[in-house]
Scaffold this motif. Structure first.
Motif, mmCIF file in Angstrom:
data_model
loop_
_atom_site.group_PDB
_atom_site.id
_atom_site.type_symbol
_atom_site.label_atom_id
_atom_site.label_comp_id
_atom_site.label_asym_id
_atom_site.label_seq_id
_atom_site.Cartn_x
_atom_site.Cartn_y
_atom_site.Cartn_z
ATOM 1 N N GLY A 246 0.606 -1.260 0.192
ATOM 2 C CA GLY A 246 -0.375 0.175 0.055
ATOM 3 C C GLY A 246 1.019 0.838 0.149
ATOM 4 O O GLY A 246 1.880 1.094 -0.214
ATOM 5 N N GLU A 247 0.060 2.191 0.251
ATOM 6 C CA GLU A 247 1.109 3.802 0.326
ATOM 7 C C GLU A 247 0.313 4.263 1.920
ATOM 8 O O GLU A 247 -0.598 4.778 2.040
ATOM 9 C CB GLU A 247 0.263 4.551 -0.975
ATOM 10 C CG GLU A 247 1.378 5.893 -1.070
ATOM 11 C CD GLU A 247 2.797 6.268 -1.252
ATOM 12 O OE1 GLU A 247 3.307 6.684 -0.966
ATOM 13 O OE2 GLU A 247 3.290 4.413 -1.894
ATOM 14 N N SER A 248 1.682 4.565 2.490
ATOM 15 C CA SER A 248 1.466 5.492 3.917
ATOM 16 C C SER A 248 0.712 6.721 3.388
ATOM 17 O O SER A 248 0.907 7.826 2.560
ATOM 18 C CB SER A 248 2.589 5.504 4.206
ATOM 19 O OG SER A 248 2.037 6.423 5.854
ATOM 20 N N GLU A 249 -0.402 7.231 3.795
ATOM 21 C CA GLU A 249 -0.744 8.225 3.740
ATOM 22 C C GLU A 249 0.401 10.005 3.936
ATOM 23 O O GLU A 249 0.666 11.090 4.129
ATOM 24 C CB GLU A 249 -1.934 8.487 4.511
ATOM 25 C CG GLU A 249 -3.049 8.181 4.444
ATOM 26 C CD GLU A 249 -4.458 8.223 4.888
ATOM 27 O OE1 GLU A 249 -4.787 9.483 5.711
ATOM 28 O OE2 GLU A 249 -5.761 7.675 4.036
ATOM 29 N N VAL A 250 0.797 9.262 5.147
ATOM 30 C CA VAL A 250 1.987 9.916 5.801
ATOM 31 C C VAL A 250 3.663 9.400 6.222
ATOM 32 O O VAL A 250 3.579 8.473 6.474
ATOM 33 C CB VAL A 250 1.930 10.963 7.400
ATOM 34 C CG1 VAL A 250 2.804 11.305 7.658
ATOM 35 C CG2 VAL A 250 0.677 11.615 7.467
ATOM 36 N N ARG A 251 4.764 9.924 5.052
ATOM 37 C CA ARG A 251 5.888 8.746 4.934
ATOM 38 C C ARG A 251 6.610 10.105 4.756
ATOM 39 O O ARG A 251 6.651 11.343 4.399
ATOM 40 C CB ARG A 251 5.551 8.267 3.429
ATOM 41 C CG ARG A 251 5.593 8.960 2.363
ATOM 42 C CD ARG A 251 5.749 8.474 1.157
ATOM 43 N NE ARG A 251 5.778 9.137 -0.452
ATOM 44 C CZ ARG A 251 6.400 9.886 -1.415
ATOM 45 N NH1 ARG A 251 6.970 10.459 0.033
ATOM 46 N NH2 ARG A 251 5.404 10.363 -2.116
ATOM 47 N N LEU A 252 7.912 9.765 4.733
ATOM 48 C CA LEU A 252 9.534 11.007 4.391
ATOM 49 C C LEU A 252 9.928 11.179 3.420
ATOM 50 O O LEU A 252 9.019 10.416 2.558
ATOM 51 C CB LEU A 252 10.150 10.366 5.700
ATOM 52 C CG LEU A 252 10.745 10.208 6.931
ATOM 53 C CD1 LEU A 252 11.673 9.418 7.266
ATOM 54 C CD2 LEU A 252 11.110 11.298 7.251
ATOM 55 N N ALA A 253 10.326 11.904 2.660
ATOM 56 C CA ALA A 253 10.701 12.510 2.279
ATOM 57 C C ALA A 253 11.516 11.552 1.051
ATOM 58 O O ALA A 253 12.405 10.485 1.451
ATOM 59 C CB ALA A 253 10.912 14.061 1.373
ATOM 60 N N ARG A 254 11.757 10.924 -0.314
ATOM 61 C CA ARG A 254 12.439 9.792 -0.757
ATOM 62 C C ARG A 254 12.713 10.733 -2.280
ATOM 63 O O ARG A 254 12.134 11.739 -3.025
ATOM 64 C CB ARG A 254 11.792 8.967 -1.106
ATOM 65 C CG ARG A 254 10.133 8.911 -2.832
ATOM 66 C CD ARG A 254 9.346 7.766 -1.879
ATOM 67 N NE ARG A 254 7.941 8.110 -2.960
ATOM 68 C CZ ARG A 254 7.477 7.174 -3.039
ATOM 69 N NH1 ARG A 254 7.208 5.612 -1.918
ATOM 70 N NH2 ARG A 254 6.447 7.489 -3.810
ATOM 71 N N PRO A 255 13.598 10.050 -3.444
ATOM 72 C CA PRO A 255 13.824 10.781 -4.263
ATOM 73 C C PRO A 255 12.968 10.925 -5.326
ATOM 74 O O PRO A 255 13.312 11.974 -6.153
ATOM 75 C CB PRO A 255 15.495 9.920 -4.922
ATOM 76 C CG PRO A 255 15.654 9.060 -2.983
ATOM 77 C CD PRO A 255 14.577 9.102 -2.831
ATOM 78 N N ALA A 256 12.107 10.272 -5.582
ATOM 79 C CA ALA A 256 11.073 9.857 -6.534
ATOM 80 C C ALA A 256 10.612 11.883 -6.427
ATOM 81 O O ALA A 256 9.886 12.100 -7.509
ATOM 82 C CB ALA A 256 10.585 8.946 -6.467
ATOM 83 N N ASP A 257 9.947 12.461 -5.257
ATOM 84 C CA ASP A 257 9.868 13.263 -4.667
ATOM 85 C C ASP A 257 10.114 14.664 -5.754
ATOM 86 O O ASP A 257 10.088 15.515 -5.873
ATOM 87 C CB ASP A 257 9.685 13.621 -3.597
ATOM 88 C CG ASP A 257 8.399 13.027 -2.507
ATOM 89 O OD1 ASP A 257 7.712 11.973 -3.325
ATOM 90 O OD2 ASP A 257 8.759 11.878 -2.272
#
Length: 238
Positions: free
Chosen positions: A135-146
């Motif tokens: 799944g995809e968390s509603e709150v997460r840390l930034a990642r390179p794709a961002d």
């Protein structure tokens, strides 16, 4: 009487020719970037609309981001500090928002993210470890794709109002003429002074973006494509 030999001079001429060819190839990107860029007649409002609607556009390429944010040194978010405090090189294969892969490249290894319809895989070559996230968390840390130009640009353009956007001169990005859009937030609650986006005019896919604070003169975050193909990547790449 000894006859003169020309073997050395011939060899030198051959090497000179090779070096000259390499120099020409190395100067091509700068020469291409310096060529005049034809501007588009697209309006600021229409370009903003196309940028927002560019999520389904498939592409693959190589991008770089530069970030100079000053963040507190917290060990638990070390990857985020690294991401938002230096340059990141990324290779991306994007078939859609639920099917893409981004490789963050480092001199000694890489960290890869592969997203499918049900979750994602994260591969860390430094630790030789693969992690599955369902799944995809509603709150997460930034990642390179961002920090890819399309992702960062669309996030910045999401809340922009019509009166906050104007056209700016075009740029040549990854060999493509890209009309420019400037977002100047009017909210007193934001520290962002302006967001400059250059996008492919037909699809609206952002090719470069620069974010500058109200008090700054240089972008605190910038990202652009150095190589780009507007086509769906092979499934095995994703």
């Amino acid at each position: 009487m000894c006859r003169p030999t020309y073997r050395g001079s011939v060899r030198w001429r051959r090497w000179a020719a090779v070096l000259s060819g390499v120099a020409v190839l190395a100067s091509l990107p700068a020469a291409i970037a310096a060529l005049p860029v034809a501007d588009s007649s697209i309006s600021a409002a229409d370009l903003l609309t196309r940028i927002r609607a560019s999520t389904p556009v498939a592409y693959q390429g190589y991008a770089e981001s530069r970030a100079g944010l000053t963040l507190p040194d917290v060990r638990e978010v070390g990857d985020v500090l690294e991401l938002l405090g230096e340059s990141t090189s990324m290779r991306v294969w994007y078939a859609g928002p639920q099917a893409f892969r981004v490789d963050a490249l480092h001199p000694a290894g890489e960290k890869n993210l592969a997203v499918d319809g049900t979750g994602s895989w994260i591969w860390d070559s430094f630790e030789q470890r693969a992690t599955r996230m369902e799944g995809e968390s509603e709150v997460r840390l930034a990642r390179p794709a961002d920090l890819l130009p399309p992702e960062l640009s669309r996030r910045m353009a999401a809340a922009a109002k019509a009166e906050e956007v104007t056209r700016i001169p075009p740029r040549r990005v990854a060999g493509r003429a890209a009309p420019g859009l400037r977002i100047t937030p009017r909210s007193a609650e934001t520290t962002i002074g302006r967001v400059d986006i250059w996008a492919e005019p037909r699809t609206g896919l952002p090719l470069a973006v620069e974010v500058t604070t109200r008090t700054g003169t240089r972008p605190v975050i910038a990202a652009l494509f150095l190589d780009l193909e507007l086509r769906r990547p092979d499934p095995e790449r994703v």
